[in-house]
Design a protein around this motif. Structure first.
Motif, PDB file in Angstrom:
ATOM      1  N   LEU A 116       4.623 -19.454 -46.975  1.00 30.97           N
ATOM      2  CA  LEU A 116       3.785 -20.645 -46.921  1.00 30.97           C
ATOM      3  C   LEU A 116       3.300 -21.070 -48.301  1.00 30.97           C
ATOM      4  O   LEU A 116       3.010 -20.235 -49.166  1.00 30.97           O
ATOM      5  CB  LEU A 116       2.585 -20.410 -46.002  1.00 30.97           C
ATOM      6  CG  LEU A 116       2.896 -19.971 -44.565  1.00 30.97           C
ATOM      7  CD1 LEU A 116       1.637 -20.062 -43.711  1.00 30.97           C
ATOM      8  CD2 LEU A 116       4.023 -20.778 -43.957  1.00 30.97           C
ATOM      9  N   GLN A 117       3.191 -22.391 -48.479  1.00 32.90           N
ATOM     10  CA  GLN A 117       2.728 -22.983 -49.726  1.00 32.90           C
ATOM     11  C   GLN A 117       1.415 -23.727 -49.497  1.00 32.90           C
ATOM     12  O   GLN A 117       1.195 -24.291 -48.418  1.00 32.90           O
ATOM     13  CB  GLN A 117       3.783 -23.958 -50.270  1.00 32.90           C
ATOM     14  CG  GLN A 117       5.138 -23.326 -50.545  1.00 32.90           C
ATOM     15  CD  GLN A 117       5.059 -22.256 -51.611  1.00 32.90           C
ATOM     16  OE1 GLN A 117       4.379 -22.434 -52.629  1.00 32.90           O
ATOM     17  NE2 GLN A 117       5.755 -21.143 -51.392  1.00 32.90           N
ATOM     18  N   VAL A 127       2.684 -25.109 -42.819  1.00 30.76           N
ATOM     19  CA  VAL A 127       3.569 -24.344 -41.950  1.00 30.76           C
ATOM     20  C   VAL A 127       4.522 -25.328 -41.281  1.00 30.76           C
ATOM     21  O   VAL A 127       4.094 -26.318 -40.686  1.00 30.76           O
ATOM     22  CB  VAL A 127       2.771 -23.525 -40.906  1.00 30.76           C
ATOM     23  CG1 VAL A 127       1.808 -24.388 -40.101  1.00 30.76           C
ATOM     24  CG2 VAL A 127       3.713 -22.787 -39.966  1.00 30.76           C
ATOM     25  N   ASP A 128       5.811 -25.087 -41.395  1.00 25.86           N
ATOM     26  CA  ASP A 128       6.818 -26.021 -40.898  1.00 25.86           C
ATOM     27  C   ASP A 128       7.421 -25.517 -39.597  1.00 25.86           C
ATOM     28  O   ASP A 128       7.969 -24.413 -39.541  1.00 25.86           O
ATOM     29  CB  ASP A 128       7.927 -26.215 -41.939  1.00 25.86           C
ATOM     30  CG  ASP A 128       7.413 -26.846 -43.218  1.00 25.86           C
ATOM     31  OD1 ASP A 128       6.653 -27.821 -43.108  1.00 25.86           O
ATOM     32  OD2 ASP A 128       7.754 -26.355 -44.311  1.00 25.86           O
ATOM     33  N   LEU A 129       7.331 -26.351 -38.559  1.00 28.47           N
ATOM     34  CA  LEU A 129       7.972 -26.073 -37.282  1.00 28.47           C
ATOM     35  C   LEU A 129       9.217 -26.947 -37.099  1.00 28.47           C
ATOM     36  O   LEU A 129       9.985 -26.741 -36.160  1.00 28.47           O
ATOM     37  CB  LEU A 129       7.004 -26.318 -36.122  1.00 28.47           C
ATOM     38  CG  LEU A 129       5.618 -25.653 -36.228  1.00 28.47           C
ATOM     39  CD1 LEU A 129       4.827 -25.897 -34.962  1.00 28.47           C
ATOM     40  CD2 LEU A 129       5.752 -24.167 -36.524  1.00 28.47           C
ATOM     41  N   GLY A 172      -6.698 -19.006 -48.295  1.00 32.39           N
ATOM     42  CA  GLY A 172      -6.467 -20.348 -48.813  1.00 32.39           C
ATOM     43  C   GLY A 172      -7.443 -20.746 -49.897  1.00 32.39           C
ATOM     44  O   GLY A 172      -8.414 -20.054 -50.187  1.00 32.39           O
ATOM     45  N   THR A 173      -7.186 -21.913 -50.496  1.00 31.65           N
ATOM     46  CA  THR A 173      -8.052 -22.401 -51.584  1.00 31.65           C
ATOM     47  C   THR A 173      -8.608 -23.795 -51.305  1.00 31.65           C
ATOM     48  O   THR A 173      -9.300 -24.346 -52.143  1.00 31.65           O
ATOM     49  CB  THR A 173      -7.261 -22.454 -52.905  1.00 31.65           C
ATOM     50  OG1 THR A 173      -6.146 -23.338 -52.756  1.00 31.65           O
ATOM     51  CG2 THR A 173      -6.782 -21.075 -53.309  1.00 31.65           C
ATOM     52  N   GLU A 189      -1.435 -26.730 -41.934  1.00 31.10           N
ATOM     53  CA  GLU A 189      -0.915 -28.081 -41.714  1.00 31.10           C
ATOM     54  C   GLU A 189       0.516 -28.008 -41.184  1.00 31.10           C
ATOM     55  O   GLU A 189       1.409 -27.467 -41.840  1.00 31.10           O
ATOM     56  CB  GLU A 189      -0.947 -28.863 -43.025  1.00 31.10           C
ATOM     57  CG  GLU A 189      -0.304 -30.226 -42.975  1.00 31.10           C
ATOM     58  CD  GLU A 189      -1.001 -31.146 -41.995  1.00 31.10           C
ATOM     59  OE1 GLU A 189      -0.338 -31.565 -41.035  1.00 31.10           O
ATOM     60  OE2 GLU A 189      -2.202 -31.430 -42.186  1.00 31.10           O
ATOM     61  N   ALA A 190       0.737 -28.562 -39.970  1.00 35.70           N
ATOM     62  CA  ALA A 190       2.037 -28.417 -39.311  1.00 35.70           C
ATOM     63  C   ALA A 190       2.768 -29.742 -39.145  1.00 35.70           C
ATOM     64  O   ALA A 190       3.560 -29.898 -38.213  1.00 35.70           O
ATOM     65  CB  ALA A 190       1.856 -27.756 -37.946  1.00 35.70           C
TER      66      ALA A 190
END
Length: 394
Positions: A116-117, A127-129, A172-173, A189-190
């Motif tokens: 994750l980036q 997060v990519d679905l 996270g930041t 974030e998806a």
């Protein structure tokens, strides 16, 4: 225009419909149009012309679930012999675009997507679905960001993706360390590279993600945004308040001219209201904000629609993310190849040149225009929709 029917010989832009008038000839304010609206219609759903599944995807339970859902809709699924997509390119760039845009590929996510980036300023992690979108937005932010033909890929390894999120909690930041957004917890974030509601009836992926976060006993939140209104399968779903659904909205000249194949903005706002009444945190993604002629009037009408949509919702948790129109040299070239007769303004001489942290060039509105837009949106959102919290401006 339906998202699965692109005529490569005709422009995708359409004229803005004339404003309605009453019997005396006076223009009817958009906030008073409720009585003139057509009866509710079924949610718009994308039907891909071609669906393919790789062997690797069929090794995963969710991949097989997607195949089952698609075939239950009467759509044939082509089982590929290798884990490589072929047959996507046409003789011209526009033909390639049309062919890819009408294709759904069921695949396994590449290893890079499992690492994750950060995705500031929206959320802690991306997060990519899925990757790709069947809509035809002439300002598409995916243009220039994704390589190759714009085929829509959905990931069969959903269960593994969701199971891998726990190691990122608290790290996270963006929201994890921002006192103003601390109540959101670690955010994921998806919808960076796709539109969930455009694909949910085919995959069921985001419903499973909502259930996963609802059962995750930790300060976490799933986030996604959409230009569609097909929220029926999410109403009544156990979500524990850990999913924020945002609806991407724009003023009438932008949404009707540049957002082909999407749900009308009033339908999106009606869907936002349905989810808010069901206890979901909800949000607005007003994007891209375009400084078109008479923009104050057009965006003022949009904000009046928003105010009407959320009126009387108990316990409303509403946020707004404000994103101005920008483009890169690469995205401009791709978009003009996809939409050669677009009327979207992408004149580099009218923009300011901005460099990203890795040296990438983007063209944004000049400082004076940005200041004027930001001041107006901040004041008008506060006045017209006082319950709304602005998360960021960019």
């Amino acid at each position: 225009m339906q998202p699965d029917s692109v005529d490569v010989d005709e422009p995708l832009a359409v004229d803005v419909p004339p404003a309605p008038h009453d019997a005396s000839g006076e223009r009817v304010p958009i906030r008073d149009l409720a009585g003139l609206a057509p009866p509710p219609r079924p949610a718009r759903r994308w039907t891909p012309r071609r669906v393919v599944a790789t062997p690797a995807a069929l090794d995963h339970p969710h991949g097989r679930r997607i195949v089952g859902r698609v075939e239950a809709l009467g759509i044939e699924v082509e089982r590929l012999r290798a884990n490589r997509l072929t047959g996507l390119r046409g003789e011209t760039e526009r033909e390639t675009y049309a062919r890819a845009k009408s294709t759904l590929a069921i695949v396994v996510s590449p290893p890079s997507r499992r690492r994750l980036q950060p995705i500031a300023p929206s959320a802690d992690w991306r997060v990519d679905l899925a990757e790709g979108c069947p809509a035809h937005c002439q300002y598409c932010y995916l243009a220039g960001s994704l390589s190759g033909p714009p085929v829509t890929r959905v990931y069969a390894d959903l269960d593994e993706i969701l199971d891998g999120l726990a190691e990122y909690a608290g790290r996270g930041t963006v929201t994890s360390r921002d006192a103003r957004r601390a109540e959101e917890g670690t955010t994921f974030e998806a919808s960076c590279y796709t539109d969930p509601l455009a694909l949910e009836h085919l995959t069921g992926s985001w419903r499973r993600a909502v259930e996963h976060f609802a059962g995750w006993d930790a300060p976490v939140q799933l986030r996604w945004t959409t230009k569609y209104d097909d929220v029926g399968t999410f109403v009544g779903l156990a979500h524990a308040g850990r999913t924020r659904v945002r609806f991407s909205v724009n003023c009438l000249p932008v949404s009707t001219r540049f957002e082909g194949g999407t749900s009308p903005v009033p339908a999106r706002l009606a869907a936002l209201r349905r989810l808010a009444l069901d206890g979901y945190p909800v949000g607005l993604t007003i994007a891209p904000i375009i400084a078109l002629p008479d923009w104050r009037t057009h965006y003022g009408e949009l904000l009046d629609l928003v105010a009407a949509a959320v009126d009387g919702v108990p316990g409303l948790d509403l946020t707004a993310e404000l994103i101005t129109h920008r483009f890169t040299p690469g995205s401009r070239e791709v978009l003009l190849g996809w939409y050669p007769r677009t009327r979207l303004e992408m004149d580099e001489t009218r923009r300011s040149r901005k460099h990203g942290k890795f040296g990438a060039v983007k063209f944004v509105y000049p400082r004076e225009t940005m200041t004027e837009l930001r001041s107006w949106f901040t004041a008008e959102l506060t006045a017209r929709v006082p319950a709304c919290r602005i998360l960021y401006w960019t």
